[in-house]
Design an enzyme around this catalytic site. Structure first.
Site, PDB file in Angstrom:
ATOM      1  N   LYS A  74       0.824  -1.219   0.000  1.00 20.59           N
ATOM      2  CA  LYS A  74       0.000   0.000   0.000  1.00 20.59           C
ATOM      3  C   LYS A  74       0.854   1.264   0.000  1.00 20.59           C
ATOM      4  O   LYS A  74       0.749   2.125   0.866  1.00 20.59           O
ATOM      5  CB  LYS A  74      -0.975   0.016   1.183  1.00 20.59           C
ATOM      6  CG  LYS A  74      -2.038  -1.039   1.039  1.00 20.59           C
ATOM      7  CD  LYS A  74      -3.232  -0.820   1.948  1.00 20.59           C
ATOM      8  CE  LYS A  74      -4.133  -2.024   1.917  1.00 20.59           C
ATOM      9  NZ  LYS A  74      -3.486  -3.237   2.509  1.00 20.59           N
ATOM     10  N   LEU A  75       1.662   1.338  -1.027  1.00 23.02           N
ATOM     11  CA  LEU A  75       2.599   2.439  -1.193  1.00 23.02           C
ATOM     12  C   LEU A  75       1.866   3.780  -1.192  1.00 23.02           C
ATOM     13  O   LEU A  75       0.892   3.956  -1.911  1.00 23.02           O
ATOM     14  CB  LEU A  75       3.302   2.222  -2.536  1.00 23.02           C
ATOM     15  CG  LEU A  75       4.661   2.817  -2.751  1.00 23.02           C
ATOM     16  CD1 LEU A  75       5.607   2.364  -1.656  1.00 23.02           C
ATOM     17  CD2 LEU A  75       5.184   2.336  -4.099  1.00 23.02           C
ATOM     18  N   PRO A 182     -10.973  -7.558  -1.907  1.00 25.23           N
ATOM     19  CA  PRO A 182     -10.923  -8.127  -0.557  1.00 25.23           C
ATOM     20  C   PRO A 182     -12.241  -7.920   0.184  1.00 25.23           C
ATOM     21  O   PRO A 182     -13.115  -7.178  -0.282  1.00 25.23           O
ATOM     22  CB  PRO A 182      -9.820  -7.299   0.112  1.00 25.23           C
ATOM     23  CG  PRO A 182      -9.952  -5.939  -0.509  1.00 25.23           C
ATOM     24  CD  PRO A 182     -10.467  -6.162  -1.914  1.00 25.23           C
ATOM     25  N   VAL A 184     -14.032 -10.671   1.520  1.00 30.66           N
ATOM     26  CA  VAL A 184     -14.796 -11.924   1.556  1.00 30.66           C
ATOM     27  C   VAL A 184     -14.381 -12.744   2.786  1.00 30.66           C
ATOM     28  O   VAL A 184     -13.198 -12.883   3.073  1.00 30.66           O
ATOM     29  CB  VAL A 184     -14.542 -12.744   0.270  1.00 30.66           C
ATOM     30  CG1 VAL A 184     -15.118 -14.142   0.381  1.00 30.66           C
ATOM     31  CG2 VAL A 184     -15.112 -12.008  -0.939  1.00 30.66           C
ATOM     32  N   GLY A 205      -8.302 -13.940   3.007  1.00 24.94           N
ATOM     33  CA  GLY A 205      -7.188 -14.084   3.939  1.00 24.94           C
ATOM     34  C   GLY A 205      -7.477 -15.052   5.062  1.00 24.94           C
ATOM     35  O   GLY A 205      -7.317 -16.274   4.921  1.00 24.94           O
TER      36      GLY A 205
HETATM   37  O1  NUP Z   1      -9.586  -2.176   1.308  1.00 25.55           O
HETATM   38  C1  NUP Z   1      -8.849  -3.123   1.535  1.00 25.55           C
HETATM   39  N1  NUP Z   1      -9.232  -4.076   2.430  1.00 25.55           N
HETATM   40  C2  NUP Z   1      -8.464  -5.176   2.719  1.00 25.55           C
HETATM   41  O2  NUP Z   1      -8.883  -6.009   3.541  1.00 25.55           O
HETATM   42  C3  NUP Z   1      -7.603  -3.294   0.885  1.00 25.55           C
HETATM   43  C4  NUP Z   1      -6.809  -4.407   1.165  1.00 25.55           C
HETATM   44  N2  NUP Z   1      -5.652  -4.565   0.528  1.00 25.55           N
HETATM   45  N3  NUP Z   1      -7.242  -5.337   2.082  1.00 25.55           N
HETATM   46  C5  NUP Z   1      -6.399  -6.526   2.355  1.00 25.55           C
HETATM   47  O3  NUP Z   1      -7.119  -7.703   2.029  1.00 25.55           O
HETATM   48  C6  NUP Z   1      -5.994  -6.670   3.826  1.00 25.55           C
HETATM   49  O4  NUP Z   1      -4.774  -5.999   4.040  1.00 25.55           O
HETATM   50  C7  NUP Z   1      -5.864  -8.183   3.971  1.00 25.55           C
HETATM   51  O5  NUP Z   1      -4.589  -8.613   3.554  1.00 25.55           O
HETATM   52  C8  NUP Z   1      -6.878  -8.749   2.974  1.00 25.55           C
HETATM   53  C9  NUP Z   1      -8.175  -9.204   3.595  1.00 25.55           C
HETATM   54  O6  NUP Z   1      -7.927 -10.246   4.483  1.00 25.55           O
HETATM   55  P1  NUP Z   1      -9.100 -11.015   5.285  1.00 25.55           P
HETATM   56  O7  NUP Z   1     -10.026  -9.969   5.825  1.00 25.55           O
HETATM   57  O8  NUP Z   1      -9.778 -11.920   4.283  1.00 25.55           O
HETATM   58  O9  NUP Z   1      -8.354 -11.771   6.336  1.00 25.55           O
END
Ligand code: NUP
Length: 231
Positions: A74-75, A182, A184, A205
């Site tokens: 997330k730069l 993400p 789910v 995740g």
């Molecule tokens: O808006 C975002 N929400 C999010 O959960 C952007 C993300 N990159 N993520 C990432 O998605 C979060 O950092 C994590 O690695 C993944 C969701 O994981 P989980 O909720 O399924 O465990």
């Protein structure tokens, strides 16, 4: 696996595993078991820092023929510092990385995109986030972010399965985008919500990493995707 291999694997599976904690059955245990079920693996910054660059590199090289690896860093910095991070991402063997969209083009996203292209890394920009507080500030800028990204031909996005209207709008604005979604499982969106709204892949995740038997979990997810007609 390169970008085209990743997109091709979509026919078999719309899944990306998010690894933020050490998987219950260990990372290599999980990556061995998930080969036929998962297109990509996204490593979170906490996981990358805890393991260290050389260990991450060992994993990405060992499984380079099996998965598309995404660095979720997330730069959100000036172009110069962003460039230093992108060099590290490349050295660690990743195929792609994630940057924030709110930093704007001049002196930031423009330089980041250029560097990504030079190093052959695919860039995903966060267009909207999945948590409730995202609606307070970040997601209000969704349209400006996507319009800015279009100007410099950014075609990779992260958009939330918990707030699927952003995915639908993004798909309308950029029919060719690769949208990874993400939210789910642990965050409440149902399996298939992201895909049925227009996402290319769903990111899952904790539902997988915290499972004592991820193979069973992966098979469950696949059967839901089949029932919902997305594979
Ligand atoms: O808006 C975002 N929400 C999010 O959960 C952007 C993300 N990159 N993520 C990432 O998605 C979060 O950092 C994590 O690695 C993944 C969701 O994981 P989980 O909720 O399924 O465990």
């Amino acid at each position: 696996v390169n970008l085209s291999g990743f997109i091709k694997f979509r026919e078999q599976s719309p899944l990306i595993i998010a690894v933020d904690v050490e998987p219950e059955i260990s990372i290599e245990g999980l990556l061995e078991q998930a080969k036929n079920y998962v297109a990509g693996v996204k490593f979170g910054l906490p996981y990358i820092l805890r393991k260290g660059a050389s260990e991450i590199k060992r994993i990405t090289y060992r499984y380079r023929d099996n998965y598309f690896f995404i660095a979720d860093i997330k730069l959100a910095d000036i172009g110069f510092v962003g460039g230093l991070m992108i060099d590290l991402v490349k050295e660690m063997g990743f195929n792609a990385f994630i940057a924030h969209g709110f930093i704007g083009l001049e002196g930031a996203l423009k330089e980041i995109k250029k560097k990504a292209d030079e190093l052959g890394l695919f860039l995903f920009v966060v267009a909207a986030m999945s948590h409730p507080g995202a609606e307070e500030i970040f997601n209000r800028n969704f349209i400006s972010i996507v319009e800015a990204c279009k100007k410099i031909s950014i075609d990779g996005y992260v958009a939330p399965a918990t707030l699927p209207r952003y995915i639908r709008e993004l798909r309308d604005l950029n029919p060719n985008a690769v949208i990874i979604s993400p939210g789910v499982g642990a965050q409440g969106a149902r399996v298939g919500d992201g895909i049925s709204s227009g996402a290319t892949f769903e990111i899952v995740g904790r539902r997988i990493t915290l499972s004592r038997d991820p193979l069973v979990t992966l098979r469950e997810l696949m059967s839901i995707y089949k029932d919902r007609g997305v594979i």
